[in-house]
Design an enzyme around this catalytic site. Structure first.
Site, mmCIF file in Angstrom:
data_model
loop_
_atom_site.group_PDB
_atom_site.id
_atom_site.type_symbol
_atom_site.label_atom_id
_atom_site.label_comp_id
_atom_site.label_asym_id
_atom_site.label_seq_id
_atom_site.Cartn_x
_atom_site.Cartn_y
_atom_site.Cartn_z
ATOM 1 N N ILE A 43 38.242 -5.534 -8.411
ATOM 2 C CA ILE A 43 38.952 -6.386 -9.448
ATOM 3 C C ILE A 43 38.605 -6.143 -10.926
ATOM 4 C CG2 ILE A 43 39.370 -8.753 -10.018
ATOM 5 C CD1 ILE A 43 38.754 -9.710 -7.245
ATOM 6 N N SER A 44 39.149 -5.507 -11.504
ATOM 7 C CA SER A 44 38.995 -5.004 -13.053
ATOM 8 C C SER A 44 38.312 -6.148 -13.917
ATOM 9 C CB SER A 44 40.074 -4.630 -14.028
ATOM 10 O OG SER A 44 40.692 -3.474 -12.940
ATOM 11 N N ALA A 45 37.567 -5.609 -14.883
ATOM 12 C CA ALA A 45 36.810 -6.694 -15.843
ATOM 13 C C ALA A 45 38.067 -7.571 -16.490
ATOM 14 C CB ALA A 45 36.081 -5.974 -16.738
#
Length: 415
Positions: free
Chosen positions: A79-81
């Protein structure tokens, strides 16, 4: 005290931490529209991360959260920042009633998109990994988004057969080396595509819009992403330089590595050379565009990594993980204290019989960046599909060949 997900006070505490994150993203300019702000306040990110993840990690603006690893421990899905998710959604320019394809599924980002396009919009999230799509479906159902997001198992390189009409936007949430022709075919004429595009090893999230037969950038953000899998994957060429003690320095080439890399055998046993540029920068000032400049104009450019125990690893804070190979020598950018301790001077360190010449080539590019691009307008990008006619490149423009087209990177001259 670190709050872990799963305690009775989660709901109130999670809302508090989530709102603090959104406040920060707004203040720092990562979120610039009310629609994106509302989505980030509405979607419970902590319910999409792996069990046991602390609220502080789940809602840290700069932290991506891994959700799947390969057998060798390399992260293959995450899950991207929050900061880059916010920027990419802003880059897409979404609104109520729009349709969007998300390439790479975590569940959370698709829920954000669903909030922004609303019930009259359409969100399709695709991924090549059945474990990832199953997880995304389950989490979207648990959080009430299952009727607003369609999750499809497919290799997005071939397009989304179930789509039908073209979409207003495509968000690619995996590092891409090229743009698939299928993506452009399924993008509306006035649509936008946002893609973390790898250009000679350096990645930028680029917002593109159509301009006739090609794409032009509307924005770009520094980022890093898990690489694309499937037919769109692109492997780097890796060359190992032994240090004589069983350890290595790795040179990673994105495309077209120099010929005769065997000339570098034993190069780490040669004396090290240094050349300095007289170009300085104060502490805390970003110079990420210098890295992209290297990728555009530094011949023999590669990325650099050093095993623990090597001489380079011992000096890790004084150099940057890029380099240039010049025949039987290689050089890499380094810094030394300057500006009375308030900054550093850029230079090059090198190994090999002609190390000084290799370091000089690198330093000349540092000086060119300082003279022509530093402090000026940001570079712009264009993508030219195979078969389109690209005008001759002007001064300050680099062209990088891809499988399905060509990327041009143009640096306006600083005035």
């Amino acid at each position: 005290m670190t709050q872990m997900i799963g305690t009775p006070s989660d709901s109130d505490r999670a809302a508090e931490v989530r709102n603090a994150l959104v406040d920060k993203l707004c203040v720092t300019g990562m979120i610039t529209s009310l629609e994106v702000e509302r989505a980030f306040r509405a979607v419970p990110r902590h319910l999409f991360v792996p069990e046991g993840t602390s609220l502080e990690v789940a809602y840290n603006s700069d932290d991506s959260v891994a959700i799947k690893w390969a057998a060798d421990g390399v992260i293959i899905s995450s899950i991207s920042a929050p900061f880059i998710q916010a920027r990419m959604i802003e880059q897409a320019g979404l609104g109520l009633g729009m349709s969007v394809i998300e390439i790479g599924s975590s569940g959370y980002n698709a829920a954000l998109l669903a909030e922004i396009v609303g019930p009259s919009g359409r969100v399709i999230s695709v991924d090549i990994d059945p474990e990832v799509t199953e997880r995304a479906r389950a989490l979207l159902e648990a959080t009430g988004y299952t009727d607003r997001v369609t999750v499809i198992l497919t290799d997005a390189e071939d397009g989304v057969a179930e789509l039908g009409d073209r979409v207003d936007a495509i968000l690619v949430t995996a590092g891409a080396w090229d743009l698939s022709p299928a993506w452009l075919a399924q993008l509306a004429e006035d649509g936008r595509i946002v893609v973390p595009l790898r250009m000679n090893g350096i990645t930028r999230s680029i917002g593109f819009r159509r301009d006739g037969d090609h794409l032009v950038s509307t924005s770009a953000e520094v980022c890093g992403f898990v690489p694309m899998q499937g037919a769109g994957a692109h492997d780097e060429r890796v060359f190992l330089l032994p240090d004589g003690h069983g350890r290595h320095v790795r040179l990673r080439f994105d495309a077209n590595p120099p010929q005769d890399l065997d000339l570098l055998d034993g190069v780490l046993a040669t004396p090290r050379t240094e050349v300095w540029s007289e170009v300085t920068i104060r502490n805390g000032v970003s110079f990420a565009d210098l890295h992209l400049w290297f990728a555009c104009f530094l011949p023999g450019f590669c990325r650099l990594a050093a095993d623990e125990g090597t001489d380079l690893a011992a000096e890790r804070k004084s150099w940057f993980p890029f380099g240039t190979v010049q025949d039987d020598s290689f050089a890499y950018p380094a810094v030394r204290p300057a500006l009375d301790g308030a900054g550093v001077e850029f230079g090059g360190r090198a190994y090999g019989p002609y190390g000084e010449a290799a370091a000089t080539v690198l330093v000349e590019q540092i000086q060119a960046w300082d003279r022509q691009a530093r402090g000026g307008p940001a570079p712009t990008f264009a993508y030219w599909p195979t078969g389109t006619d690209r005008p001759p490149a002007g001064e300050g423009t680099a062209a990088l060949a891809k499988t399905h087209g060509l990327v041009s990177i143009s640096w306006p001259v600083a005035g």
